[in-house]
Write a protein that holds these residues in place. Structure first.
Motif, PDB file in Angstrom:
ATOM      1  N   LEU A  51       0.534  -0.958  -0.463  1.00 10.59           N
ATOM      2  CA  LEU A  51       0.145  -0.549   0.256  1.00 10.59           C
ATOM      3  C   LEU A  51       0.657   1.419  -0.135  1.00 10.59           C
ATOM      4  CD1 LEU A  51      -2.972   0.727  -0.309  1.00 10.59           C
ATOM      5  CD2 LEU A  51      -2.771   0.809   2.853  1.00 10.59           C
ATOM      6  N   LEU A  52       1.705   1.306   1.110  1.00 11.32           N
ATOM      7  CA  LEU A  52       2.498   2.594   1.202  1.00 11.32           C
ATOM      8  C   LEU A  52       3.063   2.418  -0.454  1.00 11.32           C
ATOM      9  CD1 LEU A  52       4.377   2.481   4.598  1.00 11.32           C
ATOM     10  CD2 LEU A  52       2.793   4.595   3.478  1.00 11.32           C
ATOM     11  N   SER A  53       4.204   1.408  -1.138  1.00 13.62           N
ATOM     12  CA  SER A  53       4.551   1.307  -2.240  1.00 13.62           C
ATOM     13  C   SER A  53       4.100   1.869  -3.630  1.00 13.62           C
ATOM     14  CB  SER A  53       5.493   0.074  -1.755  1.00 13.62           C
ATOM     15  OG  SER A  53       4.676  -0.786  -2.753  1.00 13.62           O
ATOM     16  N   PHE A  54       2.312   1.930  -3.402  1.00 11.50           N
ATOM     17  CA  PHE A  54       1.531   2.134  -3.920  1.00 11.50           C
ATOM     18  C   PHE A  54       1.390   3.443  -3.833  1.00 11.50           C
ATOM     19  CE2 PHE A  54      -1.424   2.482  -7.071  1.00 11.50           C
ATOM     20  CZ  PHE A  54      -2.017   1.288  -8.518  1.00 11.50           C
ATOM     21  N   ALA A  55       0.725   3.668  -2.957  1.00 14.31           N
ATOM     22  CA  ALA A  55       0.486   5.392  -2.930  1.00 14.31           C
ATOM     23  C   ALA A  55       1.111   5.819  -2.774  1.00 14.31           C
ATOM     24  CB  ALA A  55       0.052   5.485  -1.566  1.00 14.31           C
ATOM     25  N   ALA A  56       2.699   5.903  -2.416  1.00 11.17           N
ATOM     26  CA  ALA A  56       3.522   7.176  -2.314  1.00 11.17           C
ATOM     27  C   ALA A  56       4.213   7.548  -3.620  1.00 11.17           C
ATOM     28  CB  ALA A  56       4.992   6.364  -1.608  1.00 11.17           C
ATOM     29  N   VAL A  60      -8.199  30.321   2.551  1.00  7.00           N
ATOM     30  CA  VAL A  60      -6.986  29.582   3.466  1.00  7.00           C
ATOM     31  C   VAL A  60      -7.622  27.903   3.414  1.00  7.00           C
ATOM     32  CG1 VAL A  60      -5.837  29.725   4.982  1.00  7.00           C
ATOM     33  CG2 VAL A  60      -7.113  31.555   3.962  1.00  7.00           C
ATOM     34  N   LEU A  61      -8.970  27.845   3.579  1.00  4.66           N
ATOM     35  CA  LEU A  61      -9.248  26.675   4.130  1.00  4.66           C
ATOM     36  C   LEU A  61      -9.689  26.187   3.219  1.00  4.66           C
ATOM     37  CD1 LEU A  61     -11.333  24.935   6.012  1.00  4.66           C
ATOM     38  CD2 LEU A  61     -13.264  26.031   5.504  1.00  4.66           C
ATOM     39  N   SER A  62      -9.725  26.123   2.029  1.00  4.88           N
ATOM     40  CA  SER A  62      -9.380  25.342   0.975  1.00  4.88           C
ATOM     41  C   SER A  62      -8.699  24.595   0.703  1.00  4.88           C
ATOM     42  CB  SER A  62     -10.044  26.270  -0.695  1.00  4.88           C
ATOM     43  OG  SER A  62     -10.136  25.951  -1.685  1.00  4.88           O
ATOM     44  N   LYS A  63      -7.331  25.881   0.824  1.00  5.05           N
ATOM     45  CA  LYS A  63      -6.010  25.359   0.117  1.00  5.05           C
ATOM     46  C   LYS A  63      -5.464  24.284   1.294  1.00  5.05           C
ATOM     47  CE  LYS A  63      -4.092  29.058  -1.707  1.00  5.05           C
ATOM     48  NZ  LYS A  63      -5.322  29.983  -2.160  1.00  5.05           N
ATOM     49  N   LEU A  64      -6.124  24.852   3.075  1.00  5.26           N
ATOM     50  CA  LEU A  64      -5.664  23.457   4.050  1.00  5.26           C
ATOM     51  C   LEU A  64      -6.319  22.035   3.277  1.00  5.26           C
ATOM     52  CD1 LEU A  64      -6.309  25.560   6.723  1.00  5.26           C
ATOM     53  CD2 LEU A  64      -4.174  24.534   5.490  1.00  5.26           C
ATOM     54  N   ASN A  65      -7.199  22.050   2.934  1.00  9.23           N
ATOM     55  CA  ASN A  65      -8.457  21.190   2.676  1.00  9.23           C
ATOM     56  C   ASN A  65      -7.550  20.542   1.158  1.00  9.23           C
ATOM     57  OD1 ASN A  65     -10.122  21.316   4.775  1.00  9.23           O
ATOM     58  ND2 ASN A  65     -11.579  21.693   3.161  1.00  9.23           N
ATOM     59  N   MET A  66      -7.144  20.896   0.761  1.00 11.84           N
ATOM     60  CA  MET A  66      -6.108  20.505  -1.955  1.00 11.84           C
ATOM     61  C   MET A  66      -4.484  19.456  -0.166  1.00 11.84           C
ATOM     62  SD  MET A  66      -5.095  22.777  -4.085  1.00 11.84           S
ATOM     63  CE  MET A  66      -3.720  23.306  -3.927  1.00 11.84           C
ATOM     64  N   MET A  67      -4.732  20.183   0.801  1.00  8.39           N
ATOM     65  CA  MET A  67      -3.378  19.622   0.681  1.00  8.39           C
ATOM     66  C   MET A  67      -3.621  18.219   1.621  1.00  8.39           C
ATOM     67  SD  MET A  67      -0.939  23.035   2.828  1.00  8.39           S
ATOM     68  CE  MET A  67      -0.073  22.377   3.357  1.00  8.39           C
ATOM     69  N   MET A  68      -4.696  18.224   2.872  1.00  6.89           N
ATOM     70  CA  MET A  68      -4.627  16.833   3.304  1.00  6.89           C
ATOM     71  C   MET A  68      -5.592  15.828   1.755  1.00  6.89           C
ATOM     72  SD  MET A  68      -5.125  15.019   5.882  1.00  6.89           S
ATOM     73  CE  MET A  68      -6.100  13.368   6.037  1.00  6.89           C
ATOM     74  N   SER A  69      -6.171  16.324   0.859  1.00  3.03           N
ATOM     75  CA  SER A  69      -6.562  15.950   0.001  1.00  3.03           C
ATOM     76  C   SER A  69      -5.949  14.953  -0.772  1.00  3.03           C
ATOM     77  CB  SER A  69      -7.985  17.231  -1.003  1.00  3.03           C
ATOM     78  OG  SER A  69      -8.792  17.072  -0.284  1.00  3.03           O
ATOM     79  N   VAL A  70      -5.056  15.515  -1.029  1.00  3.97           N
ATOM     80  CA  VAL A  70      -3.591  15.008  -2.200  1.00  3.97           C
ATOM     81  C   VAL A  70      -3.264  14.053  -1.175  1.00  3.97           C
ATOM     82  CG1 VAL A  70      -0.842  15.729  -2.514  1.00  3.97           C
ATOM     83  CG2 VAL A  70      -2.443  17.197  -3.070  1.00  3.97           C
ATOM     84  N   LEU A  71      -2.940  13.658   0.044  1.00  2.00           N
ATOM     85  CA  LEU A  71      -2.558  12.664   0.469  1.00  2.00           C
ATOM     86  C   LEU A  71      -4.208  11.607   0.877  1.00  2.00           C
ATOM     87  CD1 LEU A  71      -0.864  10.383   2.792  1.00  2.00           C
ATOM     88  CD2 LEU A  71      -2.490  10.853   4.402  1.00  2.00           C
ATOM     89  N   SER A  72      -4.849  11.594   0.603  1.00  4.63           N
ATOM     90  CA  SER A  72      -6.171  11.052   0.811  1.00  4.63           C
ATOM     91  C   SER A  72      -6.314  10.491  -0.061  1.00  4.63           C
ATOM     92  CB  SER A  72      -7.470  10.990   1.083  1.00  4.63           C
ATOM     93  OG  SER A  72      -8.419  13.074   0.554  1.00  4.63           O
ATOM     94  N   ASN A  73      -6.509  11.349  -1.345  1.00  3.72           N
ATOM     95  CA  ASN A  73      -6.129  10.623  -2.512  1.00  3.72           C
ATOM     96  C   ASN A  73      -5.954   9.362  -2.958  1.00  3.72           C
ATOM     97  OD1 ASN A  73      -8.702  12.264  -3.024  1.00  3.72           O
ATOM     98  ND2 ASN A  73      -7.978  14.249  -4.288  1.00  3.72           N
ATOM     99  N   ALA A  74      -4.368   9.880  -2.786  1.00  7.64           N
ATOM    100  CA  ALA A  74      -3.029   9.122  -3.146  1.00  7.64           C
ATOM    101  C   ALA A  74      -3.582   7.404  -2.551  1.00  7.64           C
ATOM    102  CB  ALA A  74      -2.030   9.489  -2.558  1.00  7.64           C
ATOM    103  N   VAL A  75      -3.539   7.295  -1.158  1.00  5.49           N
ATOM    104  CA  VAL A  75      -3.860   6.518  -0.406  1.00  5.49           C
ATOM    105  C   VAL A  75      -5.903   5.174  -0.709  1.00  5.49           C
ATOM    106  CG1 VAL A  75      -4.648   5.003   1.711  1.00  5.49           C
ATOM    107  CG2 VAL A  75      -2.766   7.120   1.335  1.00  5.49           C
ATOM    108  N   THR A  76      -6.550   6.897  -1.461  1.00  2.00           N
ATOM    109  CA  THR A  76      -7.819   5.809  -1.340  1.00  2.00           C
ATOM    110  C   THR A  76      -7.403   5.298  -3.502  1.00  2.00           C
ATOM    111  OG1 THR A  76      -9.266   7.740  -0.972  1.00  2.00           O
ATOM    112  CG2 THR A  76     -10.102   6.087  -2.454  1.00  2.00           C
ATOM    113  N   THR A  77      -6.846   5.657  -3.802  1.00  2.81           N
ATOM    114  CA  THR A  77      -6.394   4.865  -5.488  1.00  2.81           C
ATOM    115  C   THR A  77      -5.599   3.808  -4.838  1.00  2.81           C
ATOM    116  OG1 THR A  77      -5.848   7.145  -6.401  1.00  2.81           O
ATOM    117  CG2 THR A  77      -5.388   5.563  -7.360  1.00  2.81           C
ATOM    118  N   ALA A  78      -5.268   3.851  -4.245  1.00  2.00           N
ATOM    119  CA  ALA A  78      -3.784   2.053  -4.205  1.00  2.00           C
ATOM    120  C   ALA A  78      -4.994   1.770  -3.700  1.00  2.00           C
ATOM    121  CB  ALA A  78      -2.885   3.340  -3.190  1.00  2.00           C
TER     122      ALA A  78
END
Length: 459
Positions: free
Chosen positions: A30-35, A292-310
């Motif tokens: 999972l980590l190797s795919f998501a990174a 500002v809130l949108s940018k904070l959410n976007m930063m978190m979504s970058v990670l969650s989308n990667a883990v979700t795809t993996a």
């Protein structure tokens, strides 16, 4: 004898192209795919704002307005590509898990053809209604011409965006997340360099920024399709004209799964636009805080989308292989990884709110009120983390009905409804709108959790 040697050679090539996600350590896989996906998503987020930064410094607020509005139009069009390509990715992953490479070939050819014609149709439609389109979204008069230039150039290059998403989906479905990262890196670097050259050096204004985006995407797609063509024997797709004739069963599966997935993203974007309009009615300070809130959410979504795809690719392969006992572990590790990051992010925001918020703006009025977003941001972080569990099982199982249900409940009913109740009925104003957005983000967990416990994903 020669046929046996050929078959053995083909099997070796196939193994080098297709990564088996049905055996081995779940967290390591999972980590190797998501990174690489995480870095790819981060690069994509960065180069999506490069245009605005360069244009803002060189041209000013009218240029920034044009890039912002044009970028939003392009984003909605891209969601359609992402929906259908994600559907193709899941179908490929399931077929790989079943070791059905003949079906993989049919899905690849059909996916290319479907996305190509959708890109052409959308580009043609947007060109025909271009003036009405910009009027409908209230484009400021002083930025109208700039916005028209930027939007039309980007839409004419839509086929490259769809093509890149198609090739990346094929590779991810086969368990390869590293090469899509390389391809998006090419686009990010080229876009940044060409932005500076076209806009700052050649003074091509917004047209230069749009050309930089399209050229970057074009090169990324060309590198991607070239790689796929060079390795065509690894998965048996010969790139002959007849291979792109849609297979009826594959096309039905792609459309059945792709439409709800595209609607899901589009519904969330549209509902967030409605909520943003309510926030904007409270004045420019709250509008800036929302950014500002949108940018904070976007930063978190970058990670969650990667883990979700993996997680979805791993789930798809294991369901296809009938290894249902590995699926709970995949979901647990997906939720665990994203939850740790959400907790760290929330802790940093609680301890260093002024420092983090001042990274986005130095306006005194905004900073004085910005603390209001800390609670909603933490709730949104939690929602992003739990979505990895929900969409790993929903997307991985290819359940189109649940995707449509999430689109309706999360994207429309919950987000607009909760925001309206908290903001207007309970009189919380902008803070209530943001809390409503955060609560809506938890809906996929409820739907995905019930689906997982029901065991219907095994069917």
């Amino acid at each position: 004898m020669s046929q046996q040697i050929s078959r053995t050679s083909g099997e070796k090539e196939q193994k080098s192209m297709v990564k088996d996600l049905t055996s081995g350590s779940v967290p390591v896989l999972l980590l190797s795919f998501a990174a690489p996906l995480f870095v790819s998503n981060a690069l994509q987020a960065i180069y999506n704002i490069v245009d605005m930064i360069v244009v803002g410094q060189v041209i000013g607020k009218t240029g920034m307005s044009a890039v912002s509005i044009g970028g939003n139009v392009l984003q909605i069009m891209t969601f359609i590509a992402m929906g259908f390509s994600s559907a193709g990715q899941i179908l490929i992953a399931r077929s790989v898990g079943q070791r059905n490479m003949d079906q993989v070939r049919k899905i690849i050819g059909t996916l290319f053809t479907v996305l190509f014609f959708i890109a052409l149709a959308i580009a043609a439609a947007c060109f025909c209604i271009r003036h009405h389109l910009l009027s409908w979204i209230n484009t400021p008069a002083e930025a109208f011409d700039y916005t028209m230039d930027y939007t039309m150039i980007c839409i004419l290059g839509l086929v490259f965006i769809y093509g890149y998403n198609c090739v990346s989906a094929i590779l991810r479905g086969m368990g390869d997340s590293k090469r899509p990262f390389i391809f998006i890196s090419i686009a990010a670097v080229m876009n940044t360099v060409l932005d500076i050259f076209f806009v700052a050096v050649l003074k091509m204004e917004v047209t230069g920024a749009a050309l930089a985006t399209v050229i970057g995407q074009a090169f990324s797609f060309l590198f991607a399709i070239s790689y796929l063509y060079r390795n065509r024997e690894s998965f048996g797709f010969d790139f002959r004209l007849e291979s792109f004739v849609p297979d009826r069963k594959a096309m039905s599966s792609i459309i059945t799964l792709g439409i709800p997935m595209a609607l899901q993203s589009a519904a969330i974007t549209i509902s967030q636009t409605v909520v943003a309009a309510w926030v904007n009615s409270f004045g420019v300070v709250y509008s800036a805080i929302a950014g500002v809130l949108s940018k904070l959410n976007m930063m978190m979504s970058v990670l969650s989308n990667a883990v979700t795809t993996a997680g979805a690719s791993m789930t798809g392969q294991n369901i296809g292989a009938g290894k249902y006992d590995r699926v709970p572990g995949i979901l647990a590790w997906s939720l665990g990884f994203s939850s740790v990051i959400a907790c760290i992010s929330s802790g940093l925001l609680l301890v260093f709110p002024d420092f983090i918020i001042s990274m986005f703006t130095t306006d005194a009025d905004v900073l004085a009120e910005a603390a209001v977003i800390i609670g909603p941001a933490i709730l949104c972080f939690a929602g992003a983390a739990t979505r990895t569990f929900a969409f790993s099982i929903i997307n991985g199982s290819g359940n189109s009905r649940l995707n449509l249900l999430v689109a309706i409940i999360d994207g429309v009913i919950a987000r607009i409804g909760c925001s309206y109740i908290f903001g207007f009925v309970m009189g919380m104003g902008p803070k209530g709108f943001w809390y409503g957005d955060g609560v809506a983000g938890m809906m996929p967990l409820l739907i995905g959790g019930v689906f997982f416990l029901s065991g219907r994903w095994k069917k």
